[in-house]
Motif scaffolding. Structure first.
Motif, PDB file in Angstrom:
ATOM      1  N   LEU A  75      -6.875  -8.151  -6.365  1.00  0.00           N
ATOM      2  CA  LEU A  75      -5.853  -7.648  -6.143  1.00  0.00           C
ATOM      3  C   LEU A  75      -4.826  -6.537  -6.724  1.00  0.00           C
ATOM      4  O   LEU A  75      -4.880  -5.360  -6.162  1.00  0.00           O
ATOM      5  N   LYS A  76      -4.759  -7.090  -7.580  1.00  0.00           N
ATOM      6  CA  LYS A  76      -3.340  -5.931  -7.827  1.00  0.00           C
ATOM      7  C   LYS A  76      -3.708  -4.867  -9.110  1.00  0.00           C
ATOM      8  O   LYS A  76      -3.924  -3.426  -8.879  1.00  0.00           O
ATOM      9  N   LYS A  77      -5.656  -5.024 -10.031  1.00  0.00           N
ATOM     10  CA  LYS A  77      -6.331  -4.369 -10.187  1.00  0.00           C
ATOM     11  C   LYS A  77      -6.801  -3.076  -9.700  1.00  0.00           C
ATOM     12  O   LYS A  77      -7.074  -1.872 -10.234  1.00  0.00           O
ATOM     13  N   SER A  78      -7.117  -3.378  -8.401  1.00  0.00           N
ATOM     14  CA  SER A  78      -7.526  -3.164  -7.463  1.00  0.00           C
ATOM     15  C   SER A  78      -6.726  -1.828  -6.797  1.00  0.00           C
ATOM     16  O   SER A  78      -7.028  -0.677  -6.136  1.00  0.00           O
ATOM     17  N   GLY A  79      -5.575  -2.145  -7.033  1.00  0.00           N
ATOM     18  CA  GLY A  79      -4.340  -1.739  -6.260  1.00  0.00           C
ATOM     19  C   GLY A  79      -4.020  -1.713  -4.322  1.00  0.00           C
ATOM     20  O   GLY A  79      -3.429  -0.885  -4.346  1.00  0.00           O
ATOM     21  N   ILE A  80      -4.364  -2.829  -3.976  1.00  0.00           N
ATOM     22  CA  ILE A  80      -4.177  -2.397  -3.034  1.00  0.00           C
ATOM     23  C   ILE A  80      -2.767  -3.527  -2.606  1.00  0.00           C
ATOM     24  O   ILE A  80      -2.820  -4.223  -3.367  1.00  0.00           O
ATOM     25  N   LEU A  81      -2.305  -2.631  -1.777  1.00  0.00           N
ATOM     26  CA  LEU A  81      -0.954  -3.657  -1.538  1.00  0.00           C
ATOM     27  C   LEU A  81      -0.699  -4.476  -0.742  1.00  0.00           C
ATOM     28  O   LEU A  81      -1.901  -5.192   0.530  1.00  0.00           O
ATOM     29  N   TRP A  82      -0.292  -5.162  -1.222  1.00  0.00           N
ATOM     30  CA  TRP A  82      -0.014  -6.556  -0.077  1.00  0.00           C
ATOM     31  C   TRP A  82       0.825  -6.529   1.353  1.00  0.00           C
ATOM     32  O   TRP A  82       1.151  -6.087   1.124  1.00  0.00           O
ATOM     33  N   LYS A  83      -0.154  -6.452   2.389  1.00  0.00           N
ATOM     34  CA  LYS A  83      -0.075  -7.113   3.661  1.00  0.00           C
ATOM     35  C   LYS A  83       1.388  -8.065   3.898  1.00  0.00           C
ATOM     36  O   LYS A  83       0.777  -9.485   3.696  1.00  0.00           O
ATOM     37  N   THR A  84       2.017  -7.719   4.025  1.00  0.00           N
ATOM     38  CA  THR A  84       3.050  -9.210   4.279  1.00  0.00           C
ATOM     39  C   THR A  84       2.740  -9.935   5.590  1.00  0.00           C
ATOM     40  O   THR A  84       3.170 -11.276   5.339  1.00  0.00           O
ATOM     41  N   GLU A  85       2.481  -9.646   6.163  1.00  0.00           N
ATOM     42  CA  GLU A  85       1.883 -10.674   7.301  1.00  0.00           C
ATOM     43  C   GLU A  85       1.045 -11.908   6.958  1.00  0.00           C
ATOM     44  O   GLU A  85       0.311 -12.506   7.877  1.00  0.00           O
ATOM     45  N   ASN A  86       0.232 -11.049   5.937  1.00  0.00           N
ATOM     46  CA  ASN A  86      -1.578 -12.152   5.992  1.00  0.00           C
ATOM     47  C   ASN A  86      -0.585 -12.985   4.626  1.00  0.00           C
ATOM     48  O   ASN A  86      -1.407 -14.051   4.423  1.00  0.00           O
ATOM     49  N   VAL A 125     -10.564 -11.528   2.877  1.00  0.00           N
ATOM     50  CA  VAL A 125     -10.517 -10.345   3.959  1.00  0.00           C
ATOM     51  C   VAL A 125      -9.721  -9.521   4.669  1.00  0.00           C
ATOM     52  O   VAL A 125      -9.777  -8.516   4.736  1.00  0.00           O
ATOM     53  N   GLN A 126      -8.588  -9.769   5.169  1.00  0.00           N
ATOM     54  CA  GLN A 126      -7.796  -8.942   5.379  1.00  0.00           C
ATOM     55  C   GLN A 126      -7.352  -8.427   3.917  1.00  0.00           C
ATOM     56  O   GLN A 126      -6.360  -6.981   4.261  1.00  0.00           O
ATOM     57  N   GLN A 127      -7.140  -8.685   3.691  1.00  0.00           N
ATOM     58  CA  GLN A 127      -6.019  -7.951   1.951  1.00  0.00           C
ATOM     59  C   GLN A 127      -7.501  -6.332   1.943  1.00  0.00           C
ATOM     60  O   GLN A 127      -6.848  -5.718   1.875  1.00  0.00           O
TER      61      GLN A 127
END
Length: 506
Positions: A75-86, A125-127
């Protein structure tokens, strides 16, 4: 002056999900090939160490955390923001890993593993996908689709490695040096073995330290049949994590933007009314003849026979009713009449659940507790809460039924997983039967997992020679055949050995 559209664009994050930035031709694994290949290789080594002739020990929660770390790096390498609800998925994942270390019950270990895999999959999947407001059916379909997408991705490490090598061919000299190094290693390895063998026979001190280590390595890994198991575990760990991450980058989930046209509700009203009328009659009979205290049974039936006769039919109908209500909500237009009928239908299902629970308690009171009977009671309790969520979603259109269902199932299963139910089964049966324990009863308890050993060790069999000898042999076998070390440490095995030593030392 900036336009409003320009200001809005500036306020948007650069990227939030995989589908907004990455495509198959611009996948994160391709652009970080070296990093993820090495990470997958290290993970496969850890996976092998964790599961080599070892499936429920201290290494299980460690490899679970290791899997989460790999996913976090992705996720970090993809630049995907962590969704706190997940993030609430992380806690049960780790707890299931810890639970596996605490038990030897194969049912718990298997479903802990399945639960961890499913929770990690749903979390990722949700991330990765922003279109995560799917209903329950779409979630299940997309998760299965992701697993099937992993199959062709077995080739991804090789194709990405080929592209990586082509990108890294900067100078011929650098490539030549690499070839020389590889060639030198291939030549030097057999020479190294030859030298160690000679030095091992030439010097006793060298043989005790270095030579013996090489001998153990050679006998247990190189020429041992166990090398097949090591290779299988390495491949499973490497391709398992890499294909999972690679499938996530494909952004090929089925498109559900076009809503399916729902059917006329009169169809659903018609068949649900027909069934509900029968259910109402059944519910009245249960209240009047079974729950009222009169306990009026059919002629020729005992409580146990009556309980056993209808239980499994009612259990099947409870599950059928839950699925039928969900299908009606998904396939038909909802109006006031259909909602009302489905509520009555669900209320009748609660009566069936109550009847099932009552019958099972009657049966347990006569024939005592087993794993299957306890599991059925747990499942009925789970149905009670799930059905409450379904009834709420009948009136509230945007109720997140999938998230609710995942949370309920996770919490209920965590309670089951940490309960050490084999211990409580043994303790309940011993307390109920007391001196009436038969050989078959003791044999059944001794064939449960080691979780039941502390309960058996608490029983005084001095007045029952045969059962006492049987339990003594059971505990002696535990003491002699359980080998615990740092890698294979399991709390249930440790506890069983401890109580066995105390029992045999009396």
């Amino acid at each position: 002056m900036e336009t409003m559209e320009q200001k809005n664009n500036q306020m948007k994050p650069l990227f939030e999900t995989m589908e907004q930035r990455y495509r198959p031709e611009n996948a994160v694994l391709e652009h970080n090939t070296g990093f993820f290949l090495i990470a997958a290789l290290i993970y496969s080594v850890g996976f092998t160490v964790a599961f080599y002739k070892n499936y429920a020990s201290l290494t299980f929660p460690l490899i679970t955390v290791g899997t989460l770390i790999i996913c976090g790096l992705f996720l970090k390498k993809s630049g995907i923001l962590w969704k706190t609800e997940n993030l609430y998925y992380i806690v049960p994942i780790v707890l299931l890993g810890i639970s596996t270390m605490l038990t030897t019950n194969l049912f718990t270990i298997f479903f802990n593993t399945v639960g961890i895999l499913l929770l990690i999959t749903v979390f990722m999947v949700q991330q990765v996908y922003s279109k995560n407001e799917w209903n329950m059916g779409r979630y299940i379909g997309n998760v299965l689709f992701l697993y099937f997408s992993m199959i062709p991705e077995i080739a991804a490490p090789f194709s990405n490695l080929g592209k990586y090598i082509r990108r890294k061919r900067v100078t011929e000299q650098k490539n030549t040096n690499t070839k020389y190094i590889v060639t030198g290693v291939l030549i030097g390895f057999p020479m190294l073995i030859f030298v160690v063998v000679l030095l091992n026979s030439a010097d006793a001190i060298f043989s005790d330290y270095i030579g013996s280590a090489f001998q153990v390595l050679w006998e247990n890994i190189v020429i041992s049949p166990n090398i097949v198991l090591v290779v299988v575990l390495m491949l499973l760990g490497f391709f398992g994590i890499y294909t999972f991450l690679s499938a996530l980058t494909l952004n090929n989930m089925p498109d559900y933007q076009k809503e399916r046209e729902k059917k006329n509700p009169i169809i659903a009203i018609t068949f649900t009314v027909m069934i509900t009328i029968i259910y109402l009659i059944f519910s009245i009979i249960q209240v009047v003849f079974l729950f009222s205290g009169g306990m009026m049974l059919p002629e020729g039936y005992t409580y146990a026979e009556y309980a056993h006769q209808g239980f499994f039919q009612l259990l099947f109908l409870c599950i059928f009713n839950l699925i039928l209500v969900l299908c009606c909500m998904s396939l038909f237009e909802m109006n006031r009449w259909l909602k009302t009928i489905l509520m009555v239908f669900s209320g009748c299902t609660y009566v069936m659940i109550a009847s099932s629970v009552y019958r099972m308690i009657l049966y347990i009171s006569c024939y005592h507790l087993t794993f299957l009977r306890m599991l059925v009671l747990w499942f009925l309790a789970l149905l009670v809460v799930l059905l409450a969520g379904v009834m709420w979603s009948i009136w509230k259109k945007n109720f997140p039924m999938f998230r609710f269902g995942m949370a309920v199932v996770t919490v209920f299963y965590l309670v089951l997983s940490f309960s050490h139910f084999d211990y409580w089964i043994a303790r309940y049966n011993i307390s109920q039967m007391g001196d009436q324990l038969e050989y078959e009863d003791v044999s059944y308890l001794c064939n449960l997992s080691l979780d039941a050993a502390p309960a058996l060790a608490e029983v005084d069999f001095e007045s029952d020679y045969n059962n006492g000898r049987y339990v003594e042999g059971y505990l002696k076998e535990i003491e002699e055949n359980t080998d615990l070390n740092i890698r294979t440490f399991n709390f249930s095995e440790y506890q069983a050995v401890k109580v066995a030593e105390e029992y045999l030392g009396k």
